[in-house]
Design a protein around this motif. Structure first.
Motif, PDB file in Angstrom:
ATOM      1  N   ASP A 144       0.847  -1.192   0.000  1.00 43.92           N
ATOM      2  CA  ASP A 144       0.000   0.000   0.000  1.00 43.92           C
ATOM      3  C   ASP A 144       0.880   1.239   0.000  1.00 43.92           C
ATOM      4  OD1 ASP A 144      -2.642  -0.742  -0.201  1.00 43.92           O
ATOM      5  OD2 ASP A 144      -2.831  -1.188   1.928  1.00 43.92           O
ATOM      6  N   GLY A 145       0.695   2.093  -0.961  1.00 39.09           N
ATOM      7  CA  GLY A 145       1.447   3.341  -1.007  1.00 39.09           C
ATOM      8  C   GLY A 145       2.657   3.324  -1.906  1.00 39.09           C
ATOM      9  N   ILE A 146       3.113   2.133  -2.347  1.00 38.95           N
ATOM     10  CA  ILE A 146       4.263   2.088  -3.260  1.00 38.95           C
ATOM     11  C   ILE A 146       3.705   2.047  -4.685  1.00 38.95           C
ATOM     12  CG2 ILE A 146       6.493   0.989  -3.725  1.00 38.95           C
ATOM     13  CD1 ILE A 146       6.393  -0.383  -1.110  1.00 38.95           C
ATOM     14  N   PHE A 147       3.017   3.094  -5.057  1.00 42.12           N
ATOM     15  CA  PHE A 147       2.222   3.073  -6.279  1.00 42.12           C
ATOM     16  C   PHE A 147       3.062   3.148  -7.551  1.00 42.12           C
ATOM     17  CE2 PHE A 147      -0.745   5.113  -3.141  1.00 42.12           C
ATOM     18  CZ  PHE A 147      -1.530   3.995  -2.968  1.00 42.12           C
ATOM     19  N   ARG A 148       4.329   3.551  -7.447  1.00 40.38           N
ATOM     20  CA  ARG A 148       5.140   3.733  -8.643  1.00 40.38           C
ATOM     21  C   ARG A 148       5.929   2.481  -9.021  1.00 40.38           C
ATOM     22  NH1 ARG A 148       8.047   9.514  -7.145  1.00 40.38           N
ATOM     23  NH2 ARG A 148       6.144  10.742  -6.819  1.00 40.38           N
ATOM     24  N   LEU A 149       5.818   1.426  -8.245  1.00 40.84           N
ATOM     25  CA  LEU A 149       6.671   0.260  -8.450  1.00 40.84           C
ATOM     26  C   LEU A 149       6.402  -0.381  -9.804  1.00 40.84           C
ATOM     27  CD1 LEU A 149       8.856  -1.245  -6.808  1.00 40.84           C
ATOM     28  CD2 LEU A 149       7.084  -2.869  -6.132  1.00 40.84           C
ATOM     29  N   HIS A 150       7.471  -0.477 -10.617  1.00 41.21           N
ATOM     30  CA  HIS A 150       7.379  -1.080 -11.953  1.00 41.21           C
ATOM     31  C   HIS A 150       7.857  -2.530 -11.960  1.00 41.21           C
ATOM     32  CE1 HIS A 150       7.817   3.201 -13.835  1.00 41.21           C
ATOM     33  NE2 HIS A 150       6.602   2.959 -13.405  1.00 41.21           N
ATOM     34  N   GLU A 151       8.850  -2.823 -11.126  1.00 39.20           N
ATOM     35  CA  GLU A 151       9.438  -4.161 -11.132  1.00 39.20           C
ATOM     36  C   GLU A 151       9.611  -4.655  -9.699  1.00 39.20           C
ATOM     37  OE1 GLU A 151      13.107  -4.350 -13.299  1.00 39.20           O
ATOM     38  OE2 GLU A 151      12.294  -3.373 -15.075  1.00 39.20           O
ATOM     39  N   PHE A 152       9.135  -5.867  -9.443  1.00 41.51           N
ATOM     40  CA  PHE A 152       9.381  -6.534  -8.163  1.00 41.51           C
ATOM     41  C   PHE A 152       9.903  -7.931  -8.481  1.00 41.51           C
ATOM     42  CE2 PHE A 152       7.473  -8.772  -4.273  1.00 41.51           C
ATOM     43  CZ  PHE A 152       8.644  -8.594  -3.541  1.00 41.51           C
ATOM     44  N   LEU A 153      11.192  -8.112  -8.305  1.00 43.68           N
ATOM     45  CA  LEU A 153      11.853  -9.389  -8.564  1.00 43.68           C
ATOM     46  C   LEU A 153      12.324  -9.977  -7.241  1.00 43.68           C
ATOM     47  CD1 LEU A 153      14.042  -8.521 -11.711  1.00 43.68           C
ATOM     48  CD2 LEU A 153      11.591  -9.044 -11.576  1.00 43.68           C
ATOM     49  N   ALA A 154      11.775 -11.136  -6.879  1.00 42.52           N
ATOM     50  CA  ALA A 154      12.124 -11.780  -5.616  1.00 42.52           C
ATOM     51  C   ALA A 154      12.332 -13.281  -5.798  1.00 42.52           C
ATOM     52  CB  ALA A 154      11.036 -11.522  -4.576  1.00 42.52           C
ATOM     53  N   GLN A 155      12.650 -13.691  -7.018  1.00 52.25           N
ATOM     54  CA  GLN A 155      12.845 -15.108  -7.287  1.00 52.25           C
ATOM     55  C   GLN A 155      14.112 -15.631  -6.599  1.00 52.25           C
ATOM     56  OE1 GLN A 155      13.185 -12.670  -9.538  1.00 52.25           O
ATOM     57  NE2 GLN A 155      14.848 -13.074 -10.998  1.00 52.25           N
ATOM     58  N   ASP A 156      14.152 -16.960  -6.452  1.00 55.61           N
ATOM     59  CA  ASP A 156      15.336 -17.640  -5.914  1.00 55.61           C
ATOM     60  C   ASP A 156      15.664 -17.188  -4.501  1.00 55.61           C
ATOM     61  OD1 ASP A 156      16.093 -19.307  -8.245  1.00 55.61           O
ATOM     62  OD2 ASP A 156      16.365 -17.369  -9.220  1.00 55.61           O
ATOM     63  N   ASN A 157      14.641 -17.200  -3.649  1.00 55.94           N
ATOM     64  CA  ASN A 157      14.805 -17.071  -2.208  1.00 55.94           C
ATOM     65  C   ASN A 157      14.146 -18.282  -1.559  1.00 55.94           C
ATOM     66  OD1 ASN A 157      16.063 -14.321  -1.326  1.00 55.94           O
ATOM     67  ND2 ASN A 157      14.684 -13.764  -3.005  1.00 55.94           N
ATOM     68  N   ARG A 158      13.767 -18.137  -0.311  1.00 55.35           N
ATOM     69  CA  ARG A 158      13.002 -19.189   0.373  1.00 55.35           C
ATOM     70  C   ARG A 158      11.765 -18.583   1.016  1.00 55.35           C
ATOM     71  NH1 ARG A 158      16.452 -22.188   4.472  1.00 55.35           N
ATOM     72  NH2 ARG A 158      17.681 -20.259   4.634  1.00 55.35           N
ATOM     73  N   LEU A 159      11.153 -17.657   0.311  1.00 56.95           N
ATOM     74  CA  LEU A 159       9.964 -16.979   0.815  1.00 56.95           C
ATOM     75  C   LEU A 159       8.811 -17.953   0.964  1.00 56.95           C
ATOM     76  CD1 LEU A 159      10.261 -13.790  -1.411  1.00 56.95           C
ATOM     77  CD2 LEU A 159      10.673 -13.903   1.057  1.00 56.95           C
ATOM     78  N   THR A 160       8.015 -17.764   2.003  1.00 53.92           N
ATOM     79  CA  THR A 160       6.917 -18.679   2.315  1.00 53.92           C
ATOM     80  C   THR A 160       5.606 -17.901   2.427  1.00 53.92           C
ATOM     81  OG1 THR A 160       7.311 -18.448   4.699  1.00 53.92           O
ATOM     82  CG2 THR A 160       8.457 -20.249   3.554  1.00 53.92           C
ATOM     83  N   GLY A 161       4.508 -18.659   2.552  1.00 55.76           N
ATOM     84  CA  GLY A 161       3.212 -18.042   2.748  1.00 55.76           C
ATOM     85  C   GLY A 161       2.582 -17.577   1.445  1.00 55.76           C
ATOM     86  N   PRO A 162       1.448 -16.907   1.540  1.00 53.15           N
ATOM     87  CA  PRO A 162       0.727 -16.467   0.342  1.00 53.15           C
ATOM     88  C   PRO A 162       1.268 -15.153  -0.205  1.00 53.15           C
ATOM     89  CG  PRO A 162      -0.514 -15.867   2.286  1.00 53.15           C
ATOM     90  CD  PRO A 162       0.689 -16.630   2.782  1.00 53.15           C
ATOM     91  N   ILE A 163       0.857 -14.846  -1.429  1.00 54.09           N
ATOM     92  CA  ILE A 163       1.107 -13.521  -1.999  1.00 54.09           C
ATOM     93  C   ILE A 163       0.123 -12.551  -1.340  1.00 54.09           C
ATOM     94  CG2 ILE A 163       1.064 -12.110  -4.081  1.00 54.09           C
ATOM     95  CD1 ILE A 163       1.593 -14.598  -5.713  1.00 54.09           C
ATOM     96  N   PRO A 164       0.607 -11.473  -0.714  1.00 54.38           N
ATOM     97  CA  PRO A 164      -0.340 -10.539  -0.079  1.00 54.38           C
ATOM     98  C   PRO A 164      -1.239  -9.870  -1.114  1.00 54.38           C
ATOM     99  CG  PRO A 164       1.882  -9.622  -0.100  1.00 54.38           C
ATOM    100  CD  PRO A 164       2.011 -11.041  -0.564  1.00 54.38           C
TER     101      PRO A 164
END
Length: 227
Positions: free
Chosen positions: A57-77
């Motif tokens: 919320d509030g990061i309205f200008r974000l063009h790219e979010f790359l988070a591949q190749d980690n060990r992130l868990t849980g759902p996509i918010p």
């Protein structure tokens, strides 16, 4: 570099571009939620293990979010669907679960949505058919179920469609034959039984479609390979 993201980063509220790819950072990425001016966020190929915080919320200008190749868990918010300027989303090769948020189909600027090799379940949202500009859609290597939505056939700029290694069943939609720009289509590793590749899809082999791979249980005379 390793360790957690330094606390001072959260104070850089005018920062446009934050890239820490190919390191060994870990810990919480929620500190980045205060960076309201961000346009590019690359945290791929690190060692983040927590869930993705509800931070968009509030990061309205974000063009790219790359988070591949980690060990992130849980759902996509769900707040990720508020990023109306988002063009590239890559969350591949994590341990994310839950369902794919239907609201991703409302990211009207979306070009690349890459979610492969996670633990997502449930159907592929029909709203993804509203992604008029999408070029790459990859959800392979999950546990998605149900039929492939025919609405995918309205993503007319789609070039690469990876649906392989899930549990899709039922008929293969003939509407995919409307994707005249499609170059790669992977369907192998699903639960198709006693179905045929629609002739409308086979007709794409006379155009841009150079790779068409499916299960050997699918009757397909036009496929480049069956597995």
């Amino acid at each position: 570099f390793s360790g957690t993201i330094p606390g001072f980063v959260g104070l850089l509220t005018d920062l446009l571009d934050f890239r820490i790819s190919r390191n060994l950072f870990n810990g919480d990425i929620g500190i980045l939620s205060s960076l309201k001016s961000l346009e590019t966020l690359h945290i791929d190929d690190n060692d983040f293990v927590n869930s993705i915080p509800d931070m968009f919320d509030g990061i309205f200008r974000l063009h790219e979010f790359l988070a591949q190749d980690n060990r992130l868990t849980g759902p996509i918010p769900n707040t990720i669907t508020h990023l109306q300027s988002l063009k590239k989303l890559n969350l591949a090769h994590n341990q994310l679960d839950g369902t794919i948020p239907p609201g991703l189909g409302l990211l009207t600027d979306g070009i690349n949505i890459i979610l492969n090799n996670n633990q997502f379940t449930g159907p592929l949202p029909t709203l993804l058919g509203k992604l008029d500009d999408i070029v790459v859609l990859s959800v392979s290597g999950n546990s998605l179920t149900g039929q492939i939505p025919s609405e995918i056939g309205t993503c007319f700029r789609l070039r690469e469609l990876f649906l392989n290694s899930n549990n899709f069943d039922g008929e293969i939609p003939s509407q995919i034959g409307e994707l005249r720009s499609l170059e790669k289509f992977h369907l192998e590793g699903n639960s198709f039984e006693g179905v045929s590749m629609p002739p409308q899809v086979c007709a794409l082999r006379d155009g841009e479609l150079s790779t068409l791979v499916t299960d050997c249980t699918v009757q397909c005379d036009c496929c480049t390979e069956c597995l």
